[in-house]
Scaffold this motif. Structure first.
Motif, PDB file in Angstrom:
ATOM      1  N   UNK A  29       0.857  -1.184   0.000  1.00 60.88           N
ATOM      2  CA  UNK A  29       0.000   0.000   0.000  1.00 60.88           C
ATOM      3  C   UNK A  29       0.888   1.227   0.000  1.00 60.88           C
ATOM      4  N   UNK A  59      -3.987   7.703  -1.955  1.00 58.89           N
ATOM      5  CA  UNK A  59      -3.850   6.359  -1.418  1.00 58.89           C
ATOM      6  C   UNK A  59      -3.648   5.408  -2.581  1.00 58.89           C
ATOM      7  N   UNK A  60      -2.721   4.495  -2.434  1.00 60.95           N
ATOM      8  CA  UNK A  60      -2.489   3.598  -3.540  1.00 60.95           C
ATOM      9  C   UNK A  60      -2.324   2.168  -3.082  1.00 60.95           C
ATOM     10  N   UNK A  61      -2.658   1.256  -3.961  1.00 64.47           N
ATOM     11  CA  UNK A  61      -2.476  -0.159  -3.682  1.00 64.47           C
ATOM     12  C   UNK A  61      -1.794  -0.777  -4.887  1.00 64.47           C
ATOM     13  N   UNK A 106      -2.011  -1.702 -10.339  1.00 67.76           N
ATOM     14  CA  UNK A 106      -1.596  -0.529  -9.588  1.00 67.76           C
ATOM     15  C   UNK A 106      -2.753   0.444  -9.598  1.00 67.76           C
ATOM     16  N   UNK A 107      -3.153   0.904  -8.429  1.00 64.66           N
ATOM     17  CA  UNK A 107      -4.259   1.853  -8.371  1.00 64.66           C
ATOM     18  C   UNK A 107      -3.923   2.984  -7.428  1.00 64.66           C
ATOM     19  N   UNK A 108      -4.287   4.204  -7.823  1.00 68.37           N
ATOM     20  CA  UNK A 108      -4.036   5.353  -6.966  1.00 68.37           C
ATOM     21  C   UNK A 108      -5.297   6.183  -6.953  1.00 68.37           C
ATOM     22  N   UNK A 109      -5.762   6.523  -5.759  1.00 72.81           N
ATOM     23  CA  UNK A 109      -6.975   7.340  -5.705  1.00 72.81           C
ATOM     24  C   UNK A 109      -6.702   8.565  -4.848  1.00 72.81           C
ATOM     25  N   UNK A 154     -10.335  11.198  -7.967  1.00 77.67           N
ATOM     26  CA  UNK A 154      -9.681  10.817  -9.220  1.00 77.67           C
ATOM     27  C   UNK A 154      -8.956   9.500  -9.042  1.00 77.67           C
ATOM     28  N   UNK A 155      -9.195   8.603  -9.961  1.00 76.91           N
ATOM     29  CA  UNK A 155      -8.562   7.289  -9.882  1.00 76.91           C
ATOM     30  C   UNK A 155      -7.594   7.129 -11.033  1.00 76.91           C
ATOM     31  N   UNK A 161      -5.532   4.124 -12.658  1.00 74.90           N
ATOM     32  CA  UNK A 161      -5.463   2.663 -12.564  1.00 74.90           C
ATOM     33  C   UNK A 161      -4.611   2.103 -13.673  1.00 74.90           C
ATOM     34  N   UNK A 162      -3.780   1.107 -13.350  1.00 79.76           N
ATOM     35  CA  UNK A 162      -2.956   0.452 -14.366  1.00 79.76           C
ATOM     36  C   UNK A 162      -3.042  -1.045 -14.173  1.00 79.76           C
ATOM     37  N   UNK A 186     -15.596   0.737 -12.086  1.00 77.63           N
ATOM     38  CA  UNK A 186     -14.135   0.741 -11.956  1.00 77.63           C
ATOM     39  C   UNK A 186     -13.699   1.795 -10.966  1.00 77.63           C
ATOM     40  N   UNK A 187     -14.315   2.955 -11.017  1.00 78.33           N
ATOM     41  CA  UNK A 187     -13.871   4.020 -10.137  1.00 78.33           C
ATOM     42  C   UNK A 187     -14.062   3.646  -8.676  1.00 78.33           C
ATOM     43  N   UNK A 228     -12.014  -0.522  -8.204  1.00 78.24           N
ATOM     44  CA  UNK A 228     -10.675  -0.988  -8.581  1.00 78.24           C
ATOM     45  C   UNK A 228      -9.766  -1.146  -7.380  1.00 78.24           C
ATOM     46  N   UNK A 229      -9.733  -0.131  -6.533  1.00 79.50           N
ATOM     47  CA  UNK A 229      -8.846  -0.240  -5.362  1.00 79.50           C
ATOM     48  C   UNK A 229      -9.316  -1.369  -4.433  1.00 79.50           C
ATOM     49  N   UNK A 271      -8.020  -4.573  -5.854  1.00 79.90           N
ATOM     50  CA  UNK A 271      -6.594  -4.833  -5.615  1.00 79.90           C
ATOM     51  C   UNK A 271      -6.397  -5.301  -4.183  1.00 79.90           C
ATOM     52  N   UNK A 272      -7.113  -4.679  -3.239  1.00 84.13           N
ATOM     53  CA  UNK A 272      -6.940  -5.059  -1.838  1.00 84.13           C
ATOM     54  C   UNK A 272      -7.398  -6.486  -1.621  1.00 84.13           C
ATOM     55  N   UNK A 312      -3.110  -4.288   7.343  1.00 84.65           N
ATOM     56  CA  UNK A 312      -3.666  -3.408   6.326  1.00 84.65           C
ATOM     57  C   UNK A 312      -3.971  -2.043   6.921  1.00 84.65           C
TER      58      UNK A 312
END
Lengths: 309, 73
Positions: A67, A96-98, A108-111, A116-117, A119-120, B45-46, B49-50, B53-54, B69
């Motif tokens: 994270x 915050x990213x995971x 890879x995700x960053x919000x 705003x997201x 995502x890769x 997705x918005x 998505x996170x 991943x978690x 976590x």
């Protein structure tokens, strides 16, 4: 200094081994992906300069999953009407990213706090076919975009199909022609500004240098050259020319990779000087200093940051 | 759905418009359905998505604890 005038005997031996090293055209190496044709040059010349304060904390939960928490405070540029003035608004955000890294799947995700997201995704669909997706999604309508890439890796070539939102379709192909030279081409069609484009790229690399060039029908001509002076130092130079708008930019950059730090910088023909220093203070703790001085526009950006983990 | 109300606003012209679009209505329907599904996919997705991943990360080997976590260390 005795090396400057080697005896004739060794010179003959060197020439003989070079002739014996016949090129095996059926066994050429796989070229770098088309998007990374200028990879080495952009490591020195397009470093991630930032302005303000940055703090990144990365926590690994196990080998594959981590994270990240990131705080950025500083002025952010807002596009302004006149090209001479730059308008900056101070902004602070938390991101915050995971990350999940697997040999076959990477997520890879960053919000951000404003929703705003970023995502890769990279998935190995088979041994040779890779799916990559990249999306920036926002709450505002019509401001999000996403791109899907299907990459096929052949024996000595790579082909990529790209699909994006707003009806963007593109394809690239790059082929190794000799062990050191690879040539590629791309074609794309964008639906929203209805235009299509064609481009060609060439890349020549040896152990010590990489030279690459790219021409596109949008009018951009990019040529760059990177020379590795030693294990620690490499120098790069870049020339960008647009034959429709007659914009020319030339830049020279350096990249010093030292034991405890890495410093990259460049000088531009637009009067921009920039540098980025990453110093390793201790295990897992990195200190960043960034500076970008634009003498022509009188825009001075300085930033500092800390990266943990 | 946001796309549908826009056809009703076109008061008097609606009659003629309906007759001309009946031949291409299948294409229009397909376009409308894909737009609707893309919008829903974007929202999914918005928001998801996170968490995805978690969930994938928490189920990978070696399984981390929920406490890891949430704690800042």
């Amino acid at each position: 200094m005795a090396d400057l005038f080697p005896p004739l005997a060794t010179a003959q031996v060197d020439a003989k081994t070079k002739v014996d090293e016949k090129v095996d055209y059926s066994n050429l190496p796989c070229p770098v992906p088309y998007d990374e044709v200028h990879r080495e040059a952009y490591m020195s010349l397009k470093a991630e300069n930032f302005e303000g304060f940055r703090f990144d904390f990365s926590k690994g939960l196990n080998q594959k999953f981590s994270l990240s928490h990131s705080v950025m405070m500083g002025p952010t540029e807002v596009p302004s009407q006149s090209p001479d003035t730059t308008i900056k608004i101070p902004v602070a955000h938390y991101e915050f990213g995971a990350n999940y890294f697997d040999p076959k799947l990477m997520l890879v995700g960053r919000v951000m706090t404003d929703g705003r997201l970023n995502a890769r995704l990279k998935a190995d669909l088979s041994d040779k076919l890779i799916l990559k997706a990249n999306a920036q999604l926002t709450g505002e309508p019509h401001m999000s975009h996403s791109v899907f890439n299907f990459d096929y890796m052949g024996k000595d070539y790579r082909a990529q199909l790209q699909l994006g939102n707003n009806a963007l379709v593109g394809a690239t192909y790059i082929q190794s022609v000799t062990p050191r030279l690879s040539l590629g081409g791309e074609v794309f069609w964008a639906g929203v500004p209805r235009k299509s484009g064609l481009g060609y790229a060439a890349r020549y690399e040896t152990d010590q240098m990489v030279a690459s060039a790219q021409v596109a029908s949008t009018g951009n001509v990019v040529m760059n050259y990177v020379q590795k002076i030693s294990e620690k130092v490499s120098l790069a130079t870049d020339f960008v020319y647009n034959y429709f708008s007659r914009d020319v930019v030339a830049s020279v950059g350096y990249d010093y990779i030292l034991r405890q730090s890495r410093i990259r910088g460049k000088v531009d023909s637009n009067g921009v000087t920039s540098a980025l220093l990453e110093e390793r203070l201790s295990m897992g703790l990195n200190f960043l200093l960034s500076a970008e001085i634009d003498h022509k526009k009188k825009d001075y950006k300085f930033g500092f940051g800390l990266t943990v983990g | 759905m946001a796309a549908k109300p826009s056809l009703k606003i076109k008061g008097k012209g609606k009659g003629t418009k309906a007759s001309s679009s009946s031949s291409s209505s299948k294409y229009e329907l397909v376009k409308e359905w894909t737009n609707w599904s893309l919008k829903k996919a974007k929202v999914a997705t918005q928001y998801g998505f996170i968490p995805l991943i978690i969930v994938v990360g928490m189920n990978s080997d070696p399984k981390p604890h929920l406490f890891q976590l949430l704690s800042p260390v």
